[in-house]
Design a protein around this motif. Structure first.
Motif, PDB file in Angstrom:
ATOM      1  N   ALA A   8       0.832  -1.216   0.000  1.00  0.00           N
ATOM      2  CA  ALA A   8       0.000   0.000   0.000  1.00  0.00           C
ATOM      3  C   ALA A   8       0.856   1.252   0.000  1.00  0.00           C
ATOM      4  N   ASN A   9       0.307   2.310  -0.598  1.00  0.00           N
ATOM      5  CA  ASN A   9       0.965   3.617  -0.528  1.00  0.00           C
ATOM      6  C   ASN A   9       0.461   4.446   0.639  1.00  0.00           C
ATOM      7  N   ASN A  10      -0.808   4.236   0.969  1.00  0.00           N
ATOM      8  CA  ASN A  10      -1.414   5.078   1.999  1.00  0.00           C
ATOM      9  C   ASN A  10      -2.332   4.230   2.894  1.00  0.00           C
ATOM     10  N   PRO A  11      -1.732   3.263   3.608  1.00  0.00           N
ATOM     11  CA  PRO A  11      -2.552   2.369   4.427  1.00  0.00           C
ATOM     12  C   PRO A  11      -2.909   3.025   5.762  1.00  0.00           C
ATOM     13  N   THR A  66      -1.878   6.995  22.559  1.00  0.00           N
ATOM     14  CA  THR A  66      -2.173   8.218  21.813  1.00  0.00           C
ATOM     15  C   THR A  66      -0.939   9.113  21.693  1.00  0.00           C
ATOM     16  N   THR A  67       0.101   8.781  22.467  1.00  0.00           N
ATOM     17  CA  THR A  67       1.342   9.542  22.398  1.00  0.00           C
ATOM     18  C   THR A  67       2.280   9.006  21.312  1.00  0.00           C
ATOM     19  N   HIS A  68       1.936   7.895  20.719  1.00  0.00           N
ATOM     20  CA  HIS A  68       2.809   7.245  19.724  1.00  0.00           C
ATOM     21  C   HIS A  68       2.814   8.054  18.418  1.00  0.00           C
ATOM     22  N   PRO A  69       3.975   8.147  17.746  1.00  0.00           N
ATOM     23  CA  PRO A  69       4.044   8.932  16.512  1.00  0.00           C
ATOM     24  C   PRO A  69       3.073   8.465  15.428  1.00  0.00           C
ATOM     25  N   PHE A  70       2.636   7.218  15.495  1.00  0.00           N
ATOM     26  CA  PHE A  70       1.737   6.726  14.450  1.00  0.00           C
ATOM     27  C   PHE A  70       0.268   6.924  14.805  1.00  0.00           C
ATOM     28  N   TYR A  71       0.009   7.459  16.002  1.00  0.00           N
ATOM     29  CA  TYR A  71      -1.392   7.628  16.404  1.00  0.00           C
ATOM     30  C   TYR A  71      -1.958   8.946  15.878  1.00  0.00           C
ATOM     31  N   GLY A  72      -3.056   8.848  15.186  1.00  0.00           N
ATOM     32  CA  GLY A  72      -3.763  10.057  14.741  1.00  0.00           C
ATOM     33  C   GLY A  72      -3.153  10.701  13.510  1.00  0.00           C
ATOM     34  N   THR A  73      -2.110  10.077  12.963  1.00  0.00           N
ATOM     35  CA  THR A  73      -1.361  10.703  11.872  1.00  0.00           C
ATOM     36  C   THR A  73      -1.743  10.147  10.497  1.00  0.00           C
ATOM     37  N   GLY A  74      -2.802   9.374  10.477  1.00  0.00           N
ATOM     38  CA  GLY A  74      -3.148   8.703   9.213  1.00  0.00           C
ATOM     39  C   GLY A  74      -4.102   9.489   8.346  1.00  0.00           C
ATOM     40  N   ASP A  82      -9.214   8.653   1.791  1.00  0.00           N
ATOM     41  CA  ASP A  82      -7.910   8.800   1.128  1.00  0.00           C
ATOM     42  C   ASP A  82      -7.005   7.579   1.272  1.00  0.00           C
ATOM     43  N   ALA A  83      -7.418   6.621   2.075  1.00  0.00           N
ATOM     44  CA  ALA A  83      -6.560   5.452   2.298  1.00  0.00           C
ATOM     45  C   ALA A  83      -6.712   4.468   1.144  1.00  0.00           C
ATOM     46  N   ASP A  84      -5.616   3.774   0.812  1.00  0.00           N
ATOM     47  CA  ASP A  84      -5.752   2.758  -0.248  1.00  0.00           C
ATOM     48  C   ASP A  84      -5.921   1.350   0.324  1.00  0.00           C
ATOM     49  N   VAL A  85      -5.414   1.118   1.554  1.00  0.00           N
ATOM     50  CA  VAL A  85      -5.720  -0.131   2.239  1.00  0.00           C
ATOM     51  C   VAL A  85      -6.187   0.219   3.650  1.00  0.00           C
ATOM     52  N   LEU A  86      -7.387  -0.244   3.998  1.00  0.00           N
ATOM     53  CA  LEU A  86      -7.970   0.070   5.305  1.00  0.00           C
ATOM     54  C   LEU A  86      -8.047  -1.208   6.131  1.00  0.00           C
ATOM     55  N   LEU A  87      -7.425  -1.174   7.301  1.00  0.00           N
ATOM     56  CA  LEU A  87      -7.554  -2.288   8.236  1.00  0.00           C
ATOM     57  C   LEU A  87      -8.478  -1.817   9.351  1.00  0.00           C
ATOM     58  N   ILE A  88      -9.697  -2.326   9.354  1.00  0.00           N
ATOM     59  CA  ILE A  88     -10.717  -1.877  10.314  1.00  0.00           C
ATOM     60  C   ILE A  88     -10.796  -2.900  11.443  1.00  0.00           C
ATOM     61  N   LEU A  89     -10.498  -2.444  12.642  1.00  0.00           N
ATOM     62  CA  LEU A  89     -10.417  -3.355  13.786  1.00  0.00           C
ATOM     63  C   LEU A  89     -11.533  -3.080  14.785  1.00  0.00           C
ATOM     64  N   GLU A 130     -17.948   9.738   3.316  1.00  0.00           N
ATOM     65  CA  GLU A 130     -16.599   9.601   3.869  1.00  0.00           C
ATOM     66  C   GLU A 130     -15.960   8.277   3.491  1.00  0.00           C
ATOM     67  N   GLY A 131     -16.653   7.499   2.688  1.00  0.00           N
ATOM     68  CA  GLY A 131     -16.186   6.150   2.388  1.00  0.00           C
ATOM     69  C   GLY A 131     -14.979   6.133   1.472  1.00  0.00           C
ATOM     70  N   PRO A 132     -14.221   5.033   1.526  1.00  0.00           N
ATOM     71  CA  PRO A 132     -13.035   4.920   0.691  1.00  0.00           C
ATOM     72  C   PRO A 132     -13.377   4.759  -0.782  1.00  0.00           C
ATOM     73  N   GLY A 133     -12.387   5.029  -1.630  1.00  0.00           N
ATOM     74  CA  GLY A 133     -12.571   4.951  -3.073  1.00  0.00           C
ATOM     75  C   GLY A 133     -12.770   3.521  -3.540  1.00  0.00           C
ATOM     76  N   ILE A 134     -13.197   3.420  -4.778  1.00  0.00           N
ATOM     77  CA  ILE A 134     -13.584   2.127  -5.353  1.00  0.00           C
ATOM     78  C   ILE A 134     -12.402   1.167  -5.458  1.00  0.00           C
ATOM     79  N   ASP A 135     -11.188   1.722  -5.606  1.00  0.00           N
ATOM     80  CA  ASP A 135     -10.012   0.865  -5.785  1.00  0.00           C
ATOM     81  C   ASP A 135      -9.336   0.479  -4.476  1.00  0.00           C
ATOM     82  N   SER A 136      -9.816   0.991  -3.379  1.00  0.00           N
ATOM     83  CA  SER A 136      -9.155   0.690  -2.108  1.00  0.00           C
ATOM     84  C   SER A 136      -9.515  -0.728  -1.657  1.00  0.00           C
ATOM     85  N   LYS A 137      -8.686  -1.244  -0.777  1.00  0.00           N
ATOM     86  CA  LYS A 137      -8.944  -2.575  -0.208  1.00  0.00           C
ATOM     87  C   LYS A 137      -9.356  -2.394   1.246  1.00  0.00           C
ATOM     88  N   ILE A 138     -10.446  -3.076   1.611  1.00  0.00           N
ATOM     89  CA  ILE A 138     -10.931  -2.980   2.984  1.00  0.00           C
ATOM     90  C   ILE A 138     -10.847  -4.359   3.644  1.00  0.00           C
TER      91      ILE A 138
END
Ligand code: TPP
Ligand code: MG
Length: 566
Positions: A207-210, A251-259, A264-271, A282-290
């Motif tokens: 992915a470019n923008n997971p 929430t203090t982690h550099p990867f938190y909230g920065t996505g 705009d995401a191309d791969v979405l991991l929904i947990l 607000e839904g992802p584009g047609i080419d994204s993977k969910i």
């Protein structure tokens, strides 16, 4: 109940549930196992206390109340228990119906005709996984173990047992044997198919923008460290979305909230996130993977669901994330690693910008008079120890609370999991009973604070030395009946005339006096500079054993709307 993991029975008195008091007292005298009976002078608070206990302990909690009226008084806590998937054993007595004198526990008062609805379980059937009225031929121990097994099995949720007084008073002959909950067994979390885990790992690596979108996965505390490991391996940003009710990622982690936003995401991991965005806008584009991970991925507790996914994984987040991590480790090429390193640098940079921006906004807010709600959240964040537990019912100010609470340890941030206001005071009491060594802080809107009938919670907290700090965002109004109303009718009469009757409660009650009524500490703060010390005084009182309430006096939402304009 005790053998099934129930530590506390949150109890509200009734003539037909004296058997609970009698049997707990008897068990104490004989040294037999029994839950501790906890007096809570309101059923809704008792249920919310049980929710607060189980969300911390991970073990089931139980309640006991009086007939149909006590069951009705559980109120919207039932909704919270169901939507938040809390494993609670909700019980009530039923009015006796045996002919007077015919057996132990039989009718002996006219009121007992009044206490008998057509079907007591019907009151809450659609908010439970299972309900049962104890019958003469039942083995009560088996019934309790079975109900606890159902409550604790995925997807978890509340169960209901109603107990006729006659059944509770039957003498059982000789020894009674029954399996405990653990003997019946609760299934361990299942793992995804390794081929699926590998497929997800490949998508994420390429992915470019997971991005990972979380809401509830932190209900299993182990999932937090697992998600950190996966996120760090692949430089994945993690975003909590609207229905967040747990600490899912530090929430203090550099990867938190920065996505990226989902669109705009191309791969979405929904947990473990039933409603991660508003479709379709607000839904992802047609080419994204969910990829959608949930123990009940089709969300069978929700009637309408229009989301789709490329891969549904019917497993909990904790095992899914571990399996995806392990699959990814073996797949990474040098060029993947270079892209991941680049992304890591970008996310770290973004996090630094975000922190600087939120600090700047807080400092600006701190200079404003009247007091700014952002400032309240900022000052609150500063008094929190790393293990302090935050219960967030701050509603329109919840975003501020989330920005500044800086929680990083699992089980330190909670929302109710439902949409009913009034969970907080009871839940804070239950949370403190479950983890006495940590500070427990409720951040609440003033409307929702009142919905929770705080006085019974404060009394129980003072009585059982399980005190918590309440910080009230006293804006003397509901956002629903003010800014929300204006959004619904932007050109309406209310917006034009400013007649917001129904949305305001101004002047407000003196919330601090509620704490004083149970010998706790209460204070109203109007000056931004005075807030830090007031919060500190509140926390000190709590650490000395008394509940405390700090009411932060804010502009009404109507005033806030005109302040924002100017
Ligand atoms: C039991 C219950 N009744 C009504 C509502 C509808 N409701 C949603 S938000 C809200 C306003 C809450 O007011 P407050 O706690 O003061 O928060 P604020 O809007 O001021 O941030 C209301 C009434 C609800 N969610 N739950
Ligand atoms: Mg309010």
């Amino acid at each position: 109940m005790k053998l099934g993991g129930v530590e506390h029975l949150f109890f509200v008195s009734g003539s037909e549930i004296g058997f609970y008091q009698e049997s707990v007292a008897k068990a104490q005298e004989r040294g037999w196992p029994a839950p501790r009976l906890i007096t809570v002078p309101h059923e809704g608070v008792a249920l919310n206390a049980a929710l607060g206990e189980t969300m911390i302990s991970g073990q089931p909690a139980a309640t006991a109340v009086h007939v149909d009226v006590g069951t009705l008084n559980y109120g919207a806590g039932l909704h919270t228990a169901w939507r938040g998937a809390y494993p609670v054993l909700i019980t009530a007595g039923t009015g006796p119906r045996a002919y007077s004198g015919s057996m132990a526990g039989a009718r002996n008062r006219p009121v007992q005709w009044v206490q008998e609805p057509r079907d007591q379980g019907e009151i809450l059937r659609q908010y439970t996984k299972l309900d049962h009225r104890l019958e003469h031929q039942d083995n009560p121990g088996l019934i309790v173990s079975r109900l606890l097994q159902v409550a604790m099995s995925e997807p978890k949720g509340p169960v209901y047992l109603s107990i006729p007084r006659e059944s509770a008073m039957i003498s059982l002959p000789g020894k009674t044997r029954f399996p405990t909950r653990d003997e019946l067994g609760v299934a361990r979390p299942v793992w995804p198919d390794p081929a699926d885990a590998r497929r997800v790992a490949e998508w994420l690596i390429k992915a470019n923008n997971p991005c990972v979108y979380t809401a509830k996965s932190g209900r299993n505390p182990e999932s937090v460290a697992e998600l950190v490991r996966l996120a760090e391996l692949l430089a994945l940003p993690v975003m909590d979305t609207d229905r967040v009710d747990r600490l899912n990622f530090p929430t203090t982690h550099p990867f938190y909230g920065t996505g990226p936003e989902p669109r705009d995401a191309d791969v979405l991991l929904i947990l473990e996130n039933p409603v991660p965005f508003m479709p379709p806008q607000e839904g992802p584009g047609i080419d994204s993977k969910i990829v959608w991970v949930d123990v009940d991925p089709v969300q069978s507790r929700y009637k309408t669901m229009e989301y789709h996914a490329d891969l549904w994984l019917a497993v909990p987040a904790v095992t899914a994330v571990r399996a995806i991590h392990d699959a990814a480790e073996g797949l990474l090429t040098q060029s993947d690693l270079r892209r991941i390193t680049d992304r890591r640098t970008r996310l770290e940079e973004r996090k630094r910008e975000m922190i600087a921006e939120s600090e700047k906004l807080a400092q600006q807010a701190g200079k404003r008079r009247p007091m700014h709600p952002r400032w309240v959240a900022y000052e609150l964040g500063k008094i929190l120890e790393p293990d302090a537990i935050v219960l967030d019912e701050a509603l329109s100010n919840s975003g501020h609370v989330q920005t500044y609470h800086r929680r990083a340890e699992p089980n330190t941030y909670f929302g109710s999991g439902g949409s009913s206001g009034g969970w907080g005071s009871g839940a804070a009491f239950g949370a403190k009973l479950a983890r006495p060594q940590s500070d427990v802080v409720l951040a609440t809107g003033d409307g929702f604070f009142m919905f929770g009938t705080p006085l019974p919670a404060l009394w129980s907290a003072a009585h059982y030395k399980a005190p918590f700090l309440t910080v009230v965002f006293t804006n003397r109004s509901y956002s629903t009946g003010t800014s929300g109303l204006k959004r619904t009718y932007p050109n309406g009469v209310v917006a034009r005339t400013g007649n917001y009757e129904g949305g305001l409660f101004d002047p407000p009650p003196d919330f601090g006096k509620l704490a004083e009524s149970v010998n706790g500490y209460g204070e109203t703060v109007r000056e931004p500079e005075a807030l830090a010390e007031a919060l500190r005084r509140g926390l000190d009182a709590v650490r000395k054993g008394s509940p405390a309430i700090i009411s932060a006096y804010l502009p009404t939402v109507v005033e806030e709307m005109s302040l924002v304009k100017s």
